[in-house]
Scaffold this active site. Structure first.
Site, PDB file in Angstrom:
ATOM      1  N   HIS A   1       9.239  28.478  16.218  1.00 18.04           N
ATOM      2  CA  HIS A   1      10.696  28.588  16.029  1.00 18.04           C
ATOM      3  C   HIS A   1      11.273  27.536  15.074  1.00 18.04           C
ATOM      4  O   HIS A   1      11.879  27.852  14.061  1.00 18.04           O
ATOM      5  CB  HIS A   1      11.407  28.431  17.377  1.00 18.04           C
ATOM      6  CG  HIS A   1      10.843  29.268  18.475  1.00 18.04           C
ATOM      7  ND1 HIS A   1      11.003  30.624  18.526  1.00 18.04           N
ATOM      8  CD2 HIS A   1      10.115  28.932  19.573  1.00 18.04           C
ATOM      9  CE1 HIS A   1      10.413  31.097  19.612  1.00 18.04           C
ATOM     10  NE2 HIS A   1       9.867  30.097  20.264  1.00 18.04           N
TER      11      HIS A   1
HETATM   12  C1  BDR Z   1      13.939  27.025  20.964  1.00 16.20           C
HETATM   13  O1  BDR Z   1      13.980  26.465  22.296  1.00 16.20           O
HETATM   14  C2  BDR Z   1      13.178  25.320  22.374  1.00 16.20           C
HETATM   15  O2  BDR Z   1      12.346  25.394  23.489  1.00 16.20           O
HETATM   16  C3  BDR Z   1      12.368  25.263  21.105  1.00 16.20           C
HETATM   17  O3  BDR Z   1      12.142  23.935  20.704  1.00 16.20           O
HETATM   18  C4  BDR Z   1      13.215  26.008  20.101  1.00 16.20           C
HETATM   19  O4  BDR Z   1      14.149  25.156  19.490  1.00 16.20           O
HETATM   20  C5  BDR Z   1      13.274  28.377  21.025  1.00 16.20           C
HETATM   21  O5  BDR Z   1      13.991  29.236  21.863  1.00 16.20           O
END
Ligand code: BDR
Ligand code: CA
Length: 322
Positions: free
Chosen positions: A245
């Site tokens: 992500h």
């Molecule tokens: C997002 O949520 C966090 O757990 C990760 O770092 C990312 O920014 C993904 O949904």
């Protein structure tokens, strides 16, 4: 690209395994000029996130980049305790980094952001890869902030796909929906990088092995963290791999990767207390016409990329792109 032409960046993060990969990417990319980093509670508390960030910067020999601790609690309610099942108890998959000898700043993350925005008026880019609490607080403290900022890129939301923390909501938005609503309603150009695109670009075990085999301290640490991250994602993909992500949002923020379908549309955040709390409601009703931009909309929602992301991420971190 020289530091003068690279994108001047304030990074806001909840470091976190994929946040650590985003930091590794930005430190290695010639397109990024990281001016400061703020932490926020999300994957871990804001205090632990700042500590992880300081340790990563020390590993890279970049203690010159200031780090500020941000909000512990969201605008409404209290920090939920993070996501140790995803990121490990220390937030970085149990990898033990050498403790940094430098400390976070005395100013808060919101104050650091405002100071950097004033010092780089009209040029600063915000990259937010955690809950949006610090950015919302900065908007409260400095209502003129949007005029000082060139652009904001946010990892968060789910436009046409399910959420990841509830059926409707993605974690960064769900952890502070009120902040997300304020940030998405502010008068600035936003690029939203939702699960639609981040879940589609999978980082495979072969990519992790490339990091581990590079024989570089940062790449080795990140490869170690990913071993933990892959365990969580095995339930989602059925094999040892993960979504990526935050580094994907980082690459988009600095123009390291080409966008595919990315319409400018209106996006609202559900701040009710029902099952939709934290959902990002993007107006994509015109999808059958090829996702045209909506008149006057300032939020670009990235649905696809024009190229593969994981090779770009590996090559940037290990230096073969530079
Ligand atoms: C997002 O949520 C966090 O757990 C990760 O770092 C990312 O920014 C993904 O949904
Ligand atoms: Ca994050």
């Amino acid at each position: 690209m020289s530091e003068q032409t690279a994108v001047p960046l304030y990074l806001d993060c909840d470091t976190g395994i994929d946040d650590a990969l985003a930091v590794g990417y930005l430190l290695a990319s010639t397109k990024a000029n990281l001016l400061g980093i703020g932490s926020v509670s999300g994957n871990v508390s804001a205090a632990v996130g700042a500590r992880n960030t300081l340790d990563l910067l020390a590993l890279a020999g970049r203690e010159d980049i200031p780090v500020a601790v941000g909000a512990h609690n969201p605008l409404a309610g209290e920090f939920s305790g993070g996501a140790p099942h995803v990121h490990g108890a220390n937030g970085i998959g149990g990898v033990e980094l050498t403790a940094a000898t430098h400390d976070a700043l005395a100013e808060s993350a919101a104050e650091l952001l405002i100071r950097l925005a004033r010092e780089n008026a009209g040029k600063l880019h915000i990259l937010a890869i955690g809950p949006l609490t610090n950015i919302a607080k900065a908007l409260e403290l400095e209502p003129n902030l949007p005029a000082l900022i060139d652009h904001i890129t946010i990892m968060g939301g789910a436009a046409l796909v399910p959420g990841n923390i509830t059926p409707a909501a993605e974690a960064n938005i769900a952890n502070d929906p009120e902040a997300a609503a304020a940030v998405l309603a502010a008068d600035w150009d936003v690029t939203l990088v939702p699960l639609d695109v981040t879940m589609a670009h999978v980082f495979e075990e072969s990519h992790r092995q490339e990091l581990l085999e590079a024989g570089q301290p940062m790449a080795t640490a990140l490869g170690g963290m990913l071993g933990y991250y892959f365990r969580f994602y095995k339930d989602q993909y059925g094999r040892e791999c993960s979504a990526m992500h935050d580094p994907l949002a980082a690459a988009i923020a600095v123009g390291g990767i080409e966008l595919g379908t990315a319409p400018r549309v209106r996006v609202a955040v559900d701040t009710t207390n029902g099952p939709g709390r934290g959902a990002t409601i993007a107006d994509l009703r015109r999808r059958h016409l090829g996702f045209p931009d909506q008149d006057g909309a300032r939020i670009r929602v990235v649905l696809t990329l024009a190229e593969e992301f994981s090779p770009h991420l590996v090559n940037t971190i290990i230096g073969s792109n530079n």
